[in-house]
Design an enzyme around this catalytic site. Structure first.
Site, mmCIF file in Angstrom:
data_model
loop_
_atom_site.group_PDB
_atom_site.id
_atom_site.type_symbol
_atom_site.label_atom_id
_atom_site.label_comp_id
_atom_site.label_asym_id
_atom_site.label_seq_id
_atom_site.Cartn_x
_atom_site.Cartn_y
_atom_site.Cartn_z
ATOM 1 N N PRO A 9 0.786 -1.224 0.000
ATOM 2 C CA PRO A 9 0.000 0.000 0.000
ATOM 3 C C PRO A 9 0.824 1.283 0.000
ATOM 4 C CG PRO A 9 -0.165 -1.147 2.117
ATOM 5 C CD PRO A 9 0.488 -2.086 1.158
ATOM 6 N N ASN A 10 0.361 2.220 -0.790
ATOM 7 C CA ASN A 10 0.901 3.591 -0.876
ATOM 8 C C ASN A 10 2.224 3.689 -1.632
ATOM 9 O OD1 ASN A 10 -1.242 4.811 0.740
ATOM 10 N ND2 ASN A 10 -0.330 3.683 2.445
ATOM 11 N N ARG A 17 4.035 11.135 -1.757
ATOM 12 C CA ARG A 17 3.962 10.869 -0.314
ATOM 13 C C ARG A 17 5.306 11.178 0.360
ATOM 14 N NH1 ARG A 17 4.730 4.416 1.156
ATOM 15 N NH2 ARG A 17 4.023 5.082 3.211
ATOM 16 N N TYR A 22 10.693 9.267 1.451
ATOM 17 C CA TYR A 22 10.724 8.301 0.337
ATOM 18 C C TYR A 22 11.348 8.857 -0.943
ATOM 19 C CZ TYR A 22 7.688 5.747 3.488
ATOM 20 O OH TYR A 22 7.192 5.088 4.594
ATOM 21 N N ASN A 73 8.159 -5.449 -1.208
ATOM 22 C CA ASN A 73 8.075 -4.355 -0.246
ATOM 23 C C ASN A 73 6.618 -4.329 0.223
ATOM 24 O OD1 ASN A 73 7.928 -2.056 1.244
ATOM 25 N ND2 ASN A 73 8.884 -0.708 -0.276
ATOM 26 N N ALA A 76 3.295 -0.924 4.677
ATOM 27 C CA ALA A 76 2.792 -0.969 6.057
ATOM 28 C C ALA A 76 2.447 -2.392 6.505
ATOM 29 C CB ALA A 76 1.574 -0.066 6.194
ATOM 30 N N GLU A 97 13.254 -8.935 0.861
ATOM 31 C CA GLU A 97 12.432 -7.828 1.357
ATOM 32 C C GLU A 97 13.157 -6.514 1.067
ATOM 33 O OE1 GLU A 97 12.501 -7.823 5.639
ATOM 34 O OE2 GLU A 97 10.696 -6.586 5.793
ATOM 35 N N HIS A 99 12.908 -2.203 1.613
ATOM 36 C CA HIS A 99 12.275 -0.980 2.115
ATOM 37 C C HIS A 99 13.043 0.206 1.585
ATOM 38 C CE1 HIS A 99 9.600 -3.198 4.608
ATOM 39 N NE2 HIS A 99 10.622 -3.925 5.032
ATOM 40 N N ARG A 106 13.467 4.665 12.164
ATOM 41 C CA ARG A 106 12.162 5.329 12.262
ATOM 42 C C ARG A 106 11.404 4.856 13.522
ATOM 43 N NH1 ARG A 106 9.280 4.986 6.639
ATOM 44 N NH2 ARG A 106 7.972 6.568 7.673
#
Ligand code: DQA
Length: 156
Positions: A9-10, A17, A22, A73, A76, A97, A99, A106
């Site tokens: 998502p996103n 965003r 990002y 990825n 969330a 994976e 990110h 974070r």
């Protein structure tokens, strides 16, 4: 060699965003990077983005028997989804994976990754380049396992 890149998502909102986190590159820039990487490394790269957890689970299940490696990825859902973890375990396809941001630096809730428990490697904080690194890693890994198979086939 077929590699499926899954974004959660996103990720389709890249460039819009939180650019401070990002970056300013758009989702289309990411798709272009995936195409360039596929050409450079001589692998087939398919991509899928969804904002819906079940659709991501469906896509991972779909990959069984069709795809050699997965770059994911989960966005969330990384930090919440046992369903995505279980789907990755169910298909047993080598996965990496990715990110875009450095999740380690974070919020504390981003320190947990369920999907990562089913992945060979995690690349974080390298921006969009992380996807290129993940595909190169899988190409190397799968290339070696292919060589081993070829060797045992000819040594009989
Ligand atoms: C992300 C990090 C996640 O914590 C976040 O929810 C995302 C993107 C990353 O690529 O840095 O949506 O996966």
């Amino acid at each position: 060699m077929k590699i499926l890149v899954i974004n959660g998502p996103n990720i389709n909102m890249l460039g819009i965003r939180e650019p401070g986190i990002y970056g300013s590159h758009s989702f289309d820039d990411l798709l272009a990077l995936l195409q360039d990487t596929a050409r450079e490394l001589g692998v087939e790269v398919l991509q899928f983005q969804s904002n819906h957890e079940g659709d991501i689970v469906d896509k991972i299940q779909w990959a069984h028997g069709k795809i050699d490696g997965i770059v994911i990825n989960p966005a969330a859902y990384t930090h919440t989804s046992v369903a995505i973890l279980d789907a990755l375990k169910a298909v047993s396809i080598p996965a990496v994976e990715v990110h875009i941001s450095d999740v380690d630096s974070r919020e504390s809730f981003r320190q947990i990754s369920y999907a990562g428990l089913a992945c060979r490697k995690t690349i974080k904080g390298h921006g969009l380049e992380g996807y290129r690194e993940a595909i190169a890693y899988l190409k190397n890994l799968l290339g070696h396992s292919q060589e081993k198979t070829d060797f045992s086939a000819t040594s009989d």
